[in-house]
Design an enzyme around this catalytic site. Structure first.
Site: not given
Lengths: 324, 371, 440
Positions: C238, C412-414
């Protein structure tokens, strides 16, 4: 103000100088009764006598060498070398003696000798009568080297050369001897060590001396008709060179073309190109271009028109400069 | 045998005056000289020779790039120099150390030139008109001629007053006589009838080239071909040198035009300290000329007249002192200032001289001291 | 009592050596000034050398038959009394010492003071002379403004010939470019900046519409690899992007000074170099941005393999500089230049394109202010450098023209949350604003 050909303007300049100072004398081959092969000294012996207008034996080294002795005695000799191609026998006396004597004497003696030399081509002359030896003298420290382009400058510069306490090589463009021009004997011209802007312009600076200047005027007119504005610098002094005048012009136009009859190799034009590149590196939009004679002995006169720079070669150089 | 039938002398090699009709007028020319004058001739020859030897040693010790010896030529120079008058102008070549001495030059100035401290070294106005040494052969002959022409134009000769009328003496050698400038000088001199004497010291060698390569005729005859009254003398006879010069200079200053003297002499030493005469000269020839040494000859003359030995001892001592003083002052010579490169190149201000000196100054100062 | 040494003189105008043929004195002999002490043979002749000193011969410093260099002491003499001592020239003593290597410290052994007898031989130098001020300008060097009053009234553009050519090639009008050179001259980056700004649509010639209705380009090779990577990255991680505008004037000045310094002579220096260094510093402060996501674990790397997006003839590749955190600024500059040149030539090795940990992409070279870059697969952060150009900025309460740029980054929002993302980007931007922070 009157119209005079350059030969007569020099004649009047000599006359004026000789009246002003009775130590001034002229010496050379055929200058007395004949008045010089170009008649530059016509009438002078009648006015000043045989001790001041002196026909010498046919010996160029002798002319310059005795002039040095006369200068030591307090005279201000003006030597006439009959033709550019005949100055070489006097080269030793000029370069090893005249140029170095002031330094050798460490300030105790001056050597106010003027050496007048008719030079350049465009008169259809035979071998050795159309040389451009400026570079040899400009390269020799201890000499001043000047060349007028107009009768007015010729009139004033010969007087200043005579008045100078330094040795002066006075180069007379013989193809201009008989062209008339205005002479203003009331208003002194620019000092002899300065160049002048002979024509104002804004697109390209065109530098030349002596006979070349009149050709540069023709070039400028043609360029104008094509929409190019040429600024002409008449060097007048080849040693020292008047860099501030050239620099101011190049700061304006950003293009520099030098034209000379002399061959390009190790010439005055080359010196200008090298120095102006250093001085105006950030300003110039093109390299300095030189238009010169070819690096050959001066050809038979029937070919001199193609050997010497003409308006087309100079205009081409302007085009190349502007195209960079 | 270098002497010819035309060679004139007053003093034989034995130091005894010569009886010869041809030299009658020359005897008359020295009649006014007295004991004082003769002793002075001897003193000067001796002192200058001792100076010359000292200068040679100083060169060998690294104080000069080269030295130009005049040993053997003292009589030709001393006689002629004393014969010129105070108002005369002298144009030397580069070996006329005796003439320089007589005209009042501090001989250290010659050493300064050869040391590389100056290209000139003195002001002719301060050395009784003894002009600078000239290293381009024969160029001085034209300068001298031009100067003499100027004397003529000034009307400073031919008035009949020997103490006022000016004349020019130019010294040159057998080698220089071949140069175009010498011949042009003779041409100009005779054309304008200059008050001038051409004094040729034929020392028989131009570096390694003997005089017979320069000329197949005696050199004084060449001058006669130009139209100059011309004489060949034994140059190692100081009295003859004096007499011939006296008569010639006085004739020249009196309107009789330029004259020529060929003085036969010999370069006992090398051309300069860089030269090696053993490579090209005959030992016999050298011995001949050593036997005709001018100072020995004149000493014989003086002794024959009863000059006391104390005189000779005193002169020798004076010569030693002179040499020691030259040595001392040579060791004290300073380098010229850096500005000398640019100063005096021109009489008037010159933009290039100014700019380049400014640059060198700044450049020199940009380094650490002594770096 | 003093010792005097006599160095071999140059007796013949330019000689460099001589052979001792015969000594005429020996140690213990009384010697007078000018007394011949030896005979030497030079290239020109045999010469006898006279003593410059009076005294007693102390030592013969060379043997008969020896060839001695000019300037080497050949004999020492013990002198009588101070007033006969020969003046010393320290420069010659030093020169002689260099040549002979034998000046003892105890006795003074001064050299004879002279200057000309030692010319041709002792001129060799091994190093430059030391300076106190920088080297002087050339004699012809006169800056145009000093030339004459007339010159200053004309505002000619100042630029070196290569810059003029560049401007011409790029279609940039020099007189429209804001010059940032020290003498007021237009610099290369000024032209490039202008080219970037003025000519986003810079094709001077728009090609004609093709005659065929379509072109079909096979998906293969690099294009296929790029597509796969983009899809993999975009649709697994994401993406979130953050932006900050910053006044990068100090970075530009820093870059200019680096360019002028001799350490960086011949090495490409640009704002990109500073931003890469900034990123490394910011990674040190925010380590999680320098990680790899696997489904089981987040691998935080404690080394930086710095990827640089590079346009090649065949498409976009991302080679990386291994262990960039270990490199000095200069080493980094060299590595980056190497990397770009190799990529442009299409010669990047496969191992240089793997194991990257973080990437930078330079949109500014295309004249673009900022963007939303896509992560390089295996990484969780990518930073975009945009144009740096003059913009109005508030400095001490006043509007001034400053060199402003937008720092953009995608994450990367993870792995990276908003706070970490913002802190990281702010750190990078703060270095751009104040490169001295790198001194931390």
């Amino acid at each position: 103000m009157h119209e005079l050909p350059m030969a007569k303007a020099i004649n009047e300049g000599l006359r004026t100088a000789m009246v002003a100072n009775n130590k001034v004398m002229v010496m050379g081959e055929d200058i007395a009764q004949l008045g010089g092969v170009f008649r530059v000294t016509e009438g002078l012996q009648e006015q000043f006598g045989p001790n001041r207008i002196v026909d010498t034996p046919l010996a160029e080294s002798g002319i310059v060498g005795t002039a040095i002795g006369l200068a030591m005695r307090g005279y201000r000799p003006v030597c006439e070398i009959q033709f550019d191609g005949f100055v070489y026998p006097a080269f030793d006396q000029i370069v090893t003696q005249l140029a170095k004597q002031t330094a050798r004497h460490e300030g105790t003696q001056s050597f106010p000798v003027v050496i007048r030399i008719p030079y350049g081509g465009h008169i259809g002359a035979v071998e050795h009568h159309q040389e451009s030896p400026e570079a040899y003298f400009a390269h020799t420290a201890g000499l001043r080297v000047i060349s007028p382009a107009t009768p007015n400058d010729a009139y004033w510069m010969i007087q200043e050369a005579i008045a100078s306490d330094d040795p002066v090589i006075y180069l007379e463009p013989k193809s201009r001897y008989w062209h008339k021009g205005p002479v203003d004997d009331a208003t002194p011209a620019q000092p002899m060590n300065r160049a002048v802007i002979a024509r104002e312009g804004s697109d390209v600076t065109l530098v030349g001396h002596g006979a070349m200047v009149s050709m540069l005027h023709q070039v400028a007119e043609i360029a104008q008709s094509e929409g190019v504005s040429v600024e002409i610098v008449d060097l007048r002094s080849l040693s020292p060179l008047d860099y501030p005048t050239i620099e101011a012009s190049v700061a304006k136009t950003q293009h520099l073309v030098v034209a000379q009859e002399a061959p390009s190799n190790a010439s005055v034009g080359s010196e200008i190109a090298a120095t102006m590149t250093e001085k105006a590196f950030y300003v110039m939009e093109a390299p300095v271009l030189r238009v010169s004679g070819f690096n050959t002995p001066f050809p038979p006169a029937r070919l001199e028109g193609q050997y010497l720079p003409d308006v087309d070669r100079i205009l081409d150089a302007i085009d190349r400069s502007l195209a960079y | 045998m270098p002497y010819t039938d035309s060679t004139l002398r007053l003093l034989g090699q034995d130091g005894i005056l010569v009886k010869d009709d041809r030299v009658e007028k020359y005897h008359q020319a020295i009649e006014h000289l007295d004991e004082k004058d003769f002793r002075e001739f001897f003193r000067v020859m001796t002192v200058v020779r001792r100076f010359d030897v000292e200068a040679g040693n100083l060169q060998r010790q690294g104080h000069m790039a080269l030295w130009v010896p005049s040993i053997g030529q003292e009589a030709a120079q001393v006689g002629s120099a004393f014969a010129s008058r105070p108002q005369d102008h002298i144009f030397p070549a580069y070996r006329e150390h005796s003439v320089a001495y007589i005209r009042g030059l501090d001989l250290l100035d010659i050493i300064r030139m050869l040391r590389g401290v100056t290209n000139g070294g003195w002001d002719p106005k301060k050395t009784n008109n003894f002009h600078l040494y000239t290293l381009v052969l024969a160029t001085q002959t034209l300068h001298a001629t031009g100067y003499a022409m100027g004397i003529g134009y000034d009307g400073a000769c031919s008035t009949g007053d020997l103490d006022k009328d000016e004349a020019v003496m130019v010294y040159f050698g057998d080698g220089a006589s071949s140069e175009g400038d010498t011949n042009e000088a003779l041409i100009f001199a005779q054309s304008y009838q200059t008050p001038q004497v051409f004094f040729l010291q034929n020392n028989h060698w131009a570096i390694s080239v003997p005089v017979r390569v320069q000329s197949r005729t005696p050199l004084f005859e060449r001058a006669a071909g130009f139209g100059l009254p011309s004489v060949q003398i034994d140059g190692n006879d100081v009295l003859m040198s004096y007499a011939a010069t006296r008569l010639s200079m006085d004739a020249a200053r009196s309107g009789q035009g330029p004259h020529f003297i060929e003085a036969l002499t010999y370069r006992i030493g090398a051309h300069t300290t860089s030269d090696d005469p053993t490579k090209y000269r005959d030992d016999d020839e050298l011995k001949f000329w050593q036997a005709h040494d001018p100072i020995d000859r004149f000493r014989s003359f003086l002794e024959g007249r009863g000059t006391e030995s104390a005189f000779f001892e005193n002169v020798a001592e004076e010569a030693e002192d002179y040499a020691a003083d030259i040595r001392k002052r040579t060791l004290e010579i300073q380098d010229p200032p850096l500005e000398q490169i640019f100063r005096d190149v021109f009489t008037e201000d010159h933009t290039v001289m100014t700019q380049e000196w400014e640059w060198l100054k700044e450049y020199t100062q940009s380094f650490e001291e002594g770096a | 009592m003093a010792h005097f040494t006599f160095p071999m003189p140059d007796v013949g105008e330019g000689l460099t050596e001589a052979e001792i043929v015969q000594w005429r004195v020996k140690p213990g002999d009384q010697v007078a000034i000018n007394q011949i002490v030896c005979e030497i043979e030079t290239a020109k002749s045999l010469v006898e050398l006279p003593s410059p000193f009076v005294g007693v011969v102390h030592e013969l410093l060379a043997n008969e038959g020896d060839t001695v260099q000019v300037g080497t002491p050949i004999i020492s003499v013990q002198g009588e009394g101070e007033d006969e001592s020969v003046p010393v020239d320290p420069a010659v003593t030093e020169a002689v010492a260099d040549v002979a290597g034998s000046v003892s410290k105890e006795d003074t052994t001064p050299a004879v003071k002279n200057l000309v007898g030692y010319g041709a031989g002792t001129n060799e130098r091994a190093s430059r002379r030391r300076r106190v001020t920088p080297s002087v300008e050339g004699m012809a060097d006169v800056s145009p403004s000093e030339v004459s009053p007339d010159a200053s009234s004309h505002t000619a553009v100042l630029a070196k010939p290569p810059i003029r050519k560049l401007a011409k090639d790029l279609g940039v009008s020099l007189s429209d470019v804001i010059p940032t050179g020290p003498g007021g001259e237009v610099l290369r980056e000024d032209v490039l900046r202008d080219a970037g700004q003025a000519t986003v649509f810079k094709n001077l010639q728009t090609p004609a519409w093709p005659e065929n209705r379509e072109d079909r380009i096979p998906v293969k090779g690099v294009r296929k690899a790029i597509a796969q990577a983009m899809v993999k990255s975009m649709f697994s991680a994401p993406h979130v992007s953050v932006f900050v505008d910053v006044d990068a004037t100090r970075t530009m000045e820093f870059v200019k000074r680096l360019k002028a310094s001799s350490d960086f002579a011949g090495i490409k220096v640009s704002p990109l170099l500073v931003m890469v260094k900034a990123m490394i510093w910011a990674v040190q402060r925010n380590p999680t941005v320098n990680s790899t996501w696997t489904d089981e674990e987040i691998i935080v790397h404690h080394f930086v393999n710095m990827g640089v997006a590079a346009a090649t003839p065949r498409g976009l590749i991302v080679p990386n500089v291994k262990d960039a955190q270990l490199l000095s600024l200069r080493e980094l500059a060299v590595a980056l230049e190497q990397l770009t040149t190799t990529a442009r030539e299409g010669k990047t090795a496969p191992e240089d394109m793997t194991n990257g940990t973080i990437t930078i992409t330079n949109l500014g070279s295309f004249g673009v202010d900022t963007g939303t870059p896509i992560l390089n697969p295996g990484e969780v952060s990518i930073v975009a450098l945009g144009t740096i150009k003059p913009k109005p900025w508030i400095v001490e309460g006043e509007v001034r023209a400053r060199m402003v740029t937008t720092v953009a980054a995608s994450f990367d929002h993870r792995v990276v949350d908003g706070d970490v993302a913002s802190r990281f980007v702010a750190d990078v931007a703060s270095v751009m604003e104040e490169p001295a922070l790198l001194l931390d």
